[in-house]
Motif scaffolding. Structure first.
Motif, PDB file in Angstrom:
ATOM      1  N   LYS A 149       0.846  -1.191   0.000  1.00 25.19           N
ATOM      2  CA  LYS A 149       0.000   0.000   0.000  1.00 25.19           C
ATOM      3  C   LYS A 149       0.881   1.240   0.000  1.00 25.19           C
ATOM      4  O   LYS A 149       1.933   1.278   0.632  1.00 25.19           O
ATOM      5  N   ILE A 150       0.458   2.222  -0.738  1.00 25.52           N
ATOM      6  CA  ILE A 150       1.099   3.532  -0.705  1.00 25.52           C
ATOM      7  C   ILE A 150       0.015   4.586  -0.692  1.00 25.52           C
ATOM      8  O   ILE A 150      -0.993   4.461  -1.400  1.00 25.52           O
ATOM      9  N   GLN A 151       0.186   5.584   0.141  1.00 24.05           N
ATOM     10  CA  GLN A 151      -0.754   6.697   0.158  1.00 24.05           C
ATOM     11  C   GLN A 151      -0.024   7.969   0.560  1.00 24.05           C
ATOM     12  O   GLN A 151       1.079   7.935   1.109  1.00 24.05           O
ATOM     13  N   VAL A 152      -0.651   9.098   0.269  1.00 28.32           N
ATOM     14  CA  VAL A 152      -0.125  10.401   0.652  1.00 28.32           C
ATOM     15  C   VAL A 152      -1.174  11.083   1.515  1.00 28.32           C
ATOM     16  O   VAL A 152      -2.358  11.114   1.156  1.00 28.32           O
ATOM     17  N   VAL A 153      -0.755  11.604   2.660  1.00 23.25           N
ATOM     18  CA  VAL A 153      -1.682  12.306   3.555  1.00 23.25           C
ATOM     19  C   VAL A 153      -1.190  13.736   3.746  1.00 23.25           C
ATOM     20  O   VAL A 153       0.006  14.024   3.635  1.00 23.25           O
ATOM     21  N   ASP A 154      -2.139  14.639   4.030  1.00 24.50           N
ATOM     22  CA  ASP A 154      -1.761  16.036   4.253  1.00 24.50           C
ATOM     23  C   ASP A 154      -1.378  16.248   5.713  1.00 24.50           C
ATOM     24  O   ASP A 154      -1.306  15.308   6.501  1.00 24.50           O
ATOM     25  N   MET A 195       4.354  10.807   2.640  1.00 24.66           N
ATOM     26  CA  MET A 195       4.174   9.572   1.879  1.00 24.66           C
ATOM     27  C   MET A 195       4.239   8.408   2.854  1.00 24.66           C
ATOM     28  O   MET A 195       5.189   8.293   3.639  1.00 24.66           O
ATOM     29  N   GLU A 196       3.234   7.530   2.817  1.00 24.58           N
ATOM     30  CA  GLU A 196       3.177   6.366   3.702  1.00 24.58           C
ATOM     31  C   GLU A 196       3.175   5.090   2.872  1.00 24.58           C
ATOM     32  O   GLU A 196       2.375   4.943   1.949  1.00 24.58           O
ATOM     33  N   ILE A 197       4.055   4.159   3.220  1.00 23.64           N
ATOM     34  CA  ILE A 197       4.179   2.908   2.477  1.00 23.64           C
ATOM     35  C   ILE A 197       4.151   1.728   3.428  1.00 23.64           C
ATOM     36  O   ILE A 197       4.773   1.754   4.491  1.00 23.64           O
ATOM     37  N   GLU A 198       3.418   0.691   3.032  1.00 18.61           N
ATOM     38  CA  GLU A 198       3.415  -0.580   3.757  1.00 18.61           C
ATOM     39  C   GLU A 198       3.959  -1.663   2.833  1.00 18.61           C
ATOM     40  O   GLU A 198       3.634  -1.689   1.636  1.00 18.61           O
ATOM     41  N   LEU A 199       4.773  -2.575   3.396  1.00 18.05           N
ATOM     42  CA  LEU A 199       5.431  -3.617   2.611  1.00 18.05           C
ATOM     43  C   LEU A 199       5.040  -5.006   3.094  1.00 18.05           C
ATOM     44  O   LEU A 199       4.618  -5.194   4.239  1.00 18.05           O
ATOM     45  N   SER A 200       5.217  -5.975   2.203  1.00 16.75           N
ATOM     46  CA  SER A 200       5.074  -7.389   2.540  1.00 16.75           C
ATOM     47  C   SER A 200       6.307  -8.125   2.052  1.00 16.75           C
ATOM     48  O   SER A 200       6.969  -7.695   1.097  1.00 16.75           O
ATOM     49  N   ASN A 201       6.605  -9.233   2.713  1.00 19.87           N
ATOM     50  CA  ASN A 201       7.598 -10.165   2.200  1.00 19.87           C
ATOM     51  C   ASN A 201       6.817 -11.372   1.694  1.00 19.87           C
ATOM     52  O   ASN A 201       6.323 -12.175   2.463  1.00 19.87           O
ATOM     53  N   GLY A 202       6.676 -11.464   0.376  1.00 23.55           N
ATOM     54  CA  GLY A 202       5.762 -12.455  -0.175  1.00 23.55           C
ATOM     55  C   GLY A 202       4.345 -12.065   0.190  1.00 23.55           C
ATOM     56  O   GLY A 202       3.896 -10.949  -0.064  1.00 23.55           O
TER      57      GLY A 202
END
Length: 442
Positions: A149-154, A195-202
């Motif tokens: 997931k990626i999003q941008v917040v104010d 900028m906010e990013i969430e990652l997964s491994n697989g």
């Protein structure tokens, strides 16, 4: 241009030219999946409205581009800029944005679990926010990282509203460079964003959020120019209304409407482009969203000529992908592996592979190799024998099947669904042609 900067550009050009690129790497950037093998699994669901991830194929014409001292200086002095140049070099509009000093430098980072994400820089106008960032996993043990997931917040924590989002990437062994293009619903009118990013491994979420703040200089937010055309054309009896051109520094949007009275469904206008009096051409965007909308109204996105001042400018196209509306339905016997109904012989073969990924797959082949078909996803859902609809959560695209022809398809478990299935074509290698050339008043 200083010699050092000129030499760096020459070195970059040599590195890029050593790569092999397909002649055409455009269309359907909203198809999911970063391709890392000949056989790729491409999720077709949309996160929000159009989250896309695709490997960038760079079609570069470096020798024909004008490179200013400002551009060379930017390449030389900004960390990670050489990779950014690799991403945008095939887009004349993006090169022009950099050349005209509309790139805003950030170089802020966030780190969790041995993974550092750095937002290098961004470009903002009233139509798009383009983020350039890299993911460095060299200090982690993760081997199959992906962006969940990626999003941008104010500055108040409100998410920036958007109607499209594409993610392109250049992969390296330990550090990946990304470009995310937000199609904005509203202009960025505040100073502070994150900028906010969430990652997964697989398939395993890592559980952390990488939060990277950045500031927007409103003096470098490009304004949109609206040009109203409202001209209707006939292409082999099919009505195409060219409504409005919205030009911003990062892209040009061409809004079109296809008449409900048309006997054919229009899938795509393949060669849509802007051409000036000297034959200079601005064509479809290749790394990002290339089109949005449906089969009645669609916006096509071209490279931007925002900073150019041609004496004459024309919107030109001649080749339209389309199919009769009464030929859109396809029926397939999944037990006998027979195509019971199809528009013609182009959809030539269906196969089932039991050990293809976790469940098995239903795979289709065309009768011959169509260049454009490599980027098509003709199926988005199907109905089983009982009339129940099954939306596809992923799709497959393969370079060569049993007879050397490209195949496309989707996960299919015969133990759960069997018999005859039906689907409506969302794309097809069938064309109509007609020369259209529209003068554009700037």
């Amino acid at each position: 241009m200083p010699n050092r900067e000129e030499e760096r550009l020459k070195e970059l050009k040599m590195k890029i030219n050593e790569r092999e690129y397909p002649e055409r790497a455009i269309d359907e950037a909203i198809r999911m999946g970063i391709q890392k093998a000949n056989r790729s699994k491409k999720p077709s669901y949309l996160w929000k409205t159009a989250l896309a991830a695709s490997l960038i194929f760079l079609v570069l014409f470096i020798s024909s581009l004008r490179v200013s001292e400002a551009f060379a200086s930017y390449v030389s002095n900004i960390p990670g800029m050489e990779q950014i140049v690799e991403m945008v070099r095939q887009d004349k509009g993006m090169v022009s944005v950099i050349d005209n000093d509309f790139v805003q430098e950030v170089n802020n980072s966030a780190a969790h679990q041995g993974i550092t994400i750095t937002l290098n820089s961004f470009i903002a106008d009233q139509e798009q926010l383009v983020l350039f960032y890299n993911v460095d996993s060299s200090s982690s043990s993760f081997e199959n990282l992906r962006i969940d997931k990626i999003q941008v917040v104010d500055e108040y924590g409100e998410e920036v509203a958007f109607d499209s989002l594409s993610i392109d990437a250049i992969d390296s062994k330990e550090e990946d460079m990304y470009q995310s293009n937000y199609g904005l619903k509203e202009t960025l009118n505040k100073e502070n964003y994150t900028m906010e990013i969430e990652l997964s491994n697989g398939d395993e979420p890592l559980g952390d959020t990488w939060e990277i703040p950045f500031k927007v200089n409103q003096n470098k937010v490009g304004k949109t120019k609206d040009i109203h055309l409202n001209q209707e054309f006939l292409v082999e009896g099919q009505k195409i209304l060219v409504k409005t051109i919205k030009a911003s520094p990062t892209r040009v949007g061409i809004q079109m409407e296809f008449s409900s009275e048309n006997t054919k469904r229009i899938f795509d206008i393949e060669d849509l482009r802007l051409v000036d009096e000297n034959g200079e051409t601005w064509s479809r965007i290749s790394n990002g969203l290339s089109a949005s909308g449906d089969f009645e109204e669609k916006t096509y996105y071209l490279q931007s000529n925002y900073f150019e001042n041609p004496k004459e400018l024309y919107l030109v196209f001649s080749k339209v992908r389309a199919l009769e509306k009464d030929k859109l339905e396809v029926k397939v016997d999944t037990e006998e592996l027979k195509i019971l109904r199809a528009p013609d012989e182009r959809l030539a073969k269906v196969e089932y592979e039991e050990n293809y990924d976790e469940t098995g797959a239903l795979l289709f082949s065309w009768d011959v190799r169509y260049e454009q078909a490599n980027h098509m996803s003709p199926i988005q859902s199907y109905k089983d024998a009982g009339g129940e609809e099954h939306k596809l959560s992923s799709q497959y695209h393969e370079g060569g099947g049993s007879e050397g022809l490209p195949r496309f398809g989707f996960p299919y478990d015969r133990d759960k669904v069997s018999g005859v299935i039906t689907f409506e074509l969302q794309d097809y290698p069938s064309w109509i042609e007609g020369e259209v050339k529209i003068p554009v008043e700037q």
